[in-house]
Design a protein around this motif. Structure first.
Motif, mmCIF file in Angstrom:
data_model
loop_
_atom_site.group_PDB
_atom_site.id
_atom_site.type_symbol
_atom_site.label_atom_id
_atom_site.label_comp_id
_atom_site.label_asym_id
_atom_site.label_seq_id
_atom_site.Cartn_x
_atom_site.Cartn_y
_atom_site.Cartn_z
ATOM 1 N N VAL A 128 78.025 43.849 -8.771
ATOM 2 C CA VAL A 128 78.728 43.101 -7.731
ATOM 3 C C VAL A 128 77.986 41.810 -7.397
ATOM 4 O O VAL A 128 78.598 40.748 -7.237
ATOM 5 N N ARG A 129 76.665 41.881 -7.320
ATOM 6 C CA ARG A 129 75.871 40.698 -6.996
ATOM 7 C C ARG A 129 75.384 39.964 -8.238
ATOM 8 O O ARG A 129 74.627 38.991 -8.140
ATOM 9 N N HIS A 130 75.827 40.437 -9.408
ATOM 10 C CA HIS A 130 75.458 39.817 -10.685
ATOM 11 C C HIS A 130 73.945 39.654 -10.783
ATOM 12 O O HIS A 130 73.422 38.601 -11.140
ATOM 13 N N LEU A 131 73.235 40.734 -10.445
ATOM 14 C CA LEU A 131 71.773 40.725 -10.473
ATOM 15 C C LEU A 131 71.235 41.220 -11.802
ATOM 16 O O LEU A 131 70.287 40.641 -12.355
ATOM 17 N N LEU A 132 71.826 42.284 -12.334
ATOM 18 C CA LEU A 132 71.300 42.907 -13.544
ATOM 19 C C LEU A 132 72.454 43.570 -14.290
ATOM 20 O O LEU A 132 73.340 44.159 -13.679
ATOM 21 N N TRP A 133 72.434 43.471 -15.618
ATOM 22 C CA TRP A 133 73.518 44.045 -16.413
ATOM 23 C C TRP A 133 73.012 44.377 -17.811
ATOM 24 O O TRP A 133 71.876 44.038 -18.177
ATOM 25 N N ASP A 151 69.493 38.392 -13.870
ATOM 26 C CA ASP A 151 70.025 37.072 -13.549
ATOM 27 C C ASP A 151 68.899 36.036 -13.665
ATOM 28 O O ASP A 151 67.874 36.158 -12.989
ATOM 29 N N PRO A 152 69.048 35.023 -14.529
ATOM 30 C CA PRO A 152 67.984 34.017 -14.691
ATOM 31 C C PRO A 152 67.596 33.347 -13.375
ATOM 32 O O PRO A 152 66.433 32.979 -13.185
ATOM 33 N N GLU A 153 68.562 33.172 -12.459
ATOM 34 C CA GLU A 153 68.239 32.553 -11.171
ATOM 35 C C GLU A 153 67.318 33.454 -10.345
ATOM 36 O O GLU A 153 66.445 32.964 -9.633
ATOM 37 N N GLU A 162 61.926 28.913 -6.069
ATOM 38 C CA GLU A 162 63.137 28.132 -5.858
ATOM 39 C C GLU A 162 64.020 28.216 -7.095
ATOM 40 O O GLU A 162 63.582 28.659 -8.160
ATOM 41 N N VAL A 163 65.269 27.795 -6.938
ATOM 42 C CA VAL A 163 66.227 27.842 -8.041
ATOM 43 C C VAL A 163 66.760 26.449 -8.302
ATOM 44 O O VAL A 163 67.250 25.773 -7.383
ATOM 45 N N SER A 164 66.666 25.996 -9.538
ATOM 46 C CA SER A 164 67.191 24.688 -9.910
ATOM 47 C C SER A 164 68.707 24.776 -10.060
ATOM 48 O O SER A 164 69.223 25.795 -10.540
#
Length: 428
Positions: A128-133, A151-153, A162-164
């Motif tokens: 749901v949070r697109h954290l791990l798959w 998730d690369p972010e 921080e996230v670019s």
């Protein structure tokens, strides 16, 4: 996140793996993943969830860990298929898979192995949070043999703090758009302005309506708007100002560049975009919507069939996106009416009338320049969009700087207007 804390957790993970290789741990290590909830804004993970995240983090933070533990267990080398894992093109270590998670957490316990597999279900907060798959696997291979992907972010936030912003590429077919302009710089007709205020109201109060008032049971998430009007009438600028006003990033997607002639590629391009945007409150601005939402004819060949599939896929992702989605088209007549029913509003962006053109001329003309031009007369004589007027003023301003004179005469300004007409094909 405290680096010492994470280092200790990875040490505990190594001990857990070693114990499993020796026949199974007697007790599970005490691992506290509270920091993960703080970093992602999600729930505090269970022990199993946290172990899976740590497994996926190992290649990024301690790439030698798996190889070292396995080497200690098999000092003379050998294969360990039950551990799972795959090799990559560049990474020299072992990349964990779903099978790795099952082995470490469950060993041969089938009930526990099924519990681990449920962590990768579509309704789990990982998905749901697109954290791990799990990476997709070739047809016929076990689902759990897919590589664990974080998730690369999330990895970037953990490692750098921080996230670019994502960059436009074939993997992410969108570009972030910003503006230094304000609402006062945009001249729109009253009806257009009224509907834009309705969109602002939804951004401010949509969450209350869906959650606190319980309308989420009856309404689909998000808000979908169609911006329709000729080029240069303010569609892109309005979308950008909506983001600026509400503190949201705006990403522009040119559908004419996303649509691929290769079957299935369009869906992949769009899937990456929506997966990235999920839970980030981005405003998604789809330009050139005619490229995918144009009127459809009966299916005559495979190309028509897959084009319809692409439209259905995009509609499905748009309707489940919880944020604001804007589609822009130069002509409403190019959009199939069946698609328009999916949108909450269709905002007109007509060519500006004489009064609006006069306001644009007066507001955009640099105060450093002087002129004897009658803006009322100019606005009534020449039908131009706001963007075209700015182009004319830019040309005159640059020419004035080159000539070393701050004065722009009527003849020079009208010549610049005719130049713009020629560029637009209005006169030859």
């Amino acid at each position: 996140m405290n680096a010492d804390h994470l280092t200790e957790d990875l040490r505990q993970l190594a001990a857990l793996i070693a114990a499993r290789l020796d026949g199974g741990p007697d007790t599970e290590p005490e691992l506290d993943g509270a920091w993960l909830a703080e970093l992602t804004g999600g729930p505090k993970p269970s022990h199993d969830e946290y172990v899976v995240v740590l497994l996926a983090l190992v290649p990024h933070l301690m790439p030698h860990l798996f190889s070292r533990v396995i080497a200690e267990h098999l000092p003379e080398g050998g294969d360990l298929p039950e551990f799972g894992g795959v090799k990559a093109a560049n990474h020299r270590g072992v990349l964990p898979t779903g099978e790795t998670a099952q082995f470490v957490l469950a060993g041969d316990d089938l009930t526990r192995r099924r519990d681990v597999q449920r962590l990768f279900a579509g309704r789990h907060f990982f998905a749901v949070r697109h954290l791990l798959w799990l990476d997709p696997v070739p047809e016929g291979e076990p689902l759990m043999s897919g590589r664990l992907v974080l998730d690369p972010e999330f990895v970037e936030r953990l490692t750098t703090g921080e996230v670019s912003p994502p960059r436009f590429s074939s993997e992410f077919p969108a570009e972030r758009i910003e503006t230094a302009m304000e609402w006062d710089d945009l001249v729109l007709p009253p009806e257009t302005t009224r509907q834009i205020r309705e969109i602002e109201n939804w951004i401010a109060h949509g969450g209350t309506l869906l959650r606190d008032w319980g309308m989420g049971r009856r309404l689909k998430p998000g808000f979908r708007a169609l911006f329709q009007g000729p080029p240069g009438t303010g569609k892109t600028l309005t979308a950008t100002l909506l983001g600026k006003q509400t503190g949201r990033d705006v990403y522009r997607i040119d559908l004419s560049r996303v649509v691929s002639k290769y079957i299935g590629e369009t869906e992949k391009n769009l899937s990456r975009l929506f997966d990235k945007a999920q839970n980030r409150d981005w405003i998604l601005f789809f330009d050139e919507a005619d490229a995918l939402f144009g009127k459809r004819t009966d299916i005559r060949d495979a190309h028509d069939k897959y084009a319809n599939q692409e439209v259905s896929y995009l509609l499905q992702r748009i309707e489940t996106y919880a944020g604001l989605v804007i589609l822009a088209t130069n002509q409403r007549g190019n959009i199939d009416e069946a698609f328009l029913r999916r949108f909450q509003c269709a905002v007109p962006f007509p060519m500006p009338g004489p009064e609006q053109r006069r306001a644009i001329w007066a507001a955009a003309f640099p105060p450093q320049l002087t002129t004897d031009v009658d803006w009322d007369s100019l606005a009534h004589r020449f039908e131009l969009s706001g963007a075209s007027i700015v182009n004319v003023i830019q040309y005159c301003a640059v020419q004035a700087l080159a000539d070393g004179s701050p004065r722009v005469g009527r003849a020079a300004l009208e010549a610049a207007v005719l130049r713009e007409y020629v560029k637009e094909g209005k006169i030859v």
